[in-house]
Design a protein around this motif. Structure first.
Motif, short mmCIF file in Angstrom:
data_model
loop_
_atom_site.label_atom_id
_atom_site.label_comp_id
_atom_site.label_asym_id
_atom_site.label_seq_id
_atom_site.Cartn_x
_atom_site.Cartn_y
_atom_site.Cartn_z
N THR A 32 51.67 49.57 46.11
CA THR A 32 50.79 49.46 44.94
C THR A 32 49.36 49.26 45.39
N ALA A 33 49.17 48.45 46.43
CA ALA A 33 47.83 48.19 46.94
C ALA A 33 47.22 49.43 47.59
N TRP A 34 48.06 50.35 48.03
CA TRP A 34 47.56 51.59 48.60
C TRP A 34 46.77 52.36 47.54
N ALA A 35 47.24 52.30 46.31
CA ALA A 35 46.56 53.00 45.23
C ALA A 35 45.31 52.24 44.78
N ASP A 36 45.37 50.90 44.82
CA ASP A 36 44.24 50.08 44.40
C ASP A 36 44.08 48.92 45.39
N PRO A 37 43.17 49.05 46.35
CA PRO A 37 43.05 48.03 47.41
C PRO A 37 42.66 46.64 46.92
N TRP A 38 42.16 46.51 45.70
CA TRP A 38 41.82 45.19 45.19
C TRP A 38 43.05 44.30 45.07
N LEU A 39 44.23 44.90 44.94
CA LEU A 39 45.45 44.10 44.85
C LEU A 39 45.74 43.34 46.13
N LEU A 40 45.28 43.87 47.26
CA LEU A 40 45.48 43.15 48.52
C LEU A 40 44.78 41.79 48.49
N LEU A 41 43.68 41.70 47.77
CA LEU A 41 42.95 40.44 47.66
C LEU A 41 43.28 39.69 46.37
N ALA A 42 43.51 40.40 45.31
CA ALA A 42 43.68 39.76 44.01
C ALA A 42 44.95 38.91 43.93
N VAL A 43 46.04 39.40 44.45
CA VAL A 43 47.30 38.66 44.34
C VAL A 43 47.25 37.35 45.12
N PRO A 44 46.87 37.35 46.40
CA PRO A 44 46.80 36.06 47.11
C PRO A 44 45.72 35.12 46.57
N LEU A 45 44.58 35.66 46.14
CA LEU A 45 43.53 34.80 45.60
C LEU A 45 43.95 34.18 44.26
N THR A 46 44.65 34.93 43.45
CA THR A 46 45.14 34.39 42.19
C THR A 46 46.17 33.29 42.44
N ALA A 47 47.06 33.51 43.38
CA ALA A 47 48.05 32.49 43.70
C ALA A 47 47.39 31.24 44.27
N ALA A 48 46.40 31.40 45.13
CA ALA A 48 45.70 30.26 45.70
C ALA A 48 44.94 29.49 44.62
N ALA A 49 44.30 30.21 43.71
CA ALA A 49 43.56 29.56 42.63
C ALA A 49 44.51 28.78 41.72
N PHE A 50 45.66 29.34 41.45
CA PHE A 50 46.64 28.63 40.63
C PHE A 50 47.12 27.36 41.31
N LEU A 51 47.38 27.42 42.61
CA LEU A 51 47.83 26.23 43.34
C LEU A 51 46.76 25.15 43.38
#
Length: 70
Positions: A32-51
């Protein structure tokens, strides 16, 4: 039905099942991130922000489950 199937597996088969599920999740995320590279950063950053949010706001709440509003 799925629980019975999983409980009938040996420990080695259960471990292989968990690792294969993790591999599928990683492959899906990377494809999925291959199609949209922002997902490589968005998913871990969102998880870190939630924690961080959860760690900060869980200290403000009282530990007891007092139902004073009843």
């Amino acid at each position: 039905m799925i629980r019975d199937l999983y409980s009938n597996l040996t420990a080695r088969e259960q471990r292989a099942f968990k690792w294969s599920a993790a591999a599928v999740a990683a492959a899906l995320w990377l494809s999925t991130a291959w199609a949209d590279p922002w997902l490589l950063l968005a998913v871990p950053l969102t998880a870190a922000a939630f924690l961080v949010y959860r760690a900060r706001h869980s200290q403000d709440e009282p530990d007891d489950d007092d139902l004073h509003w009843l």
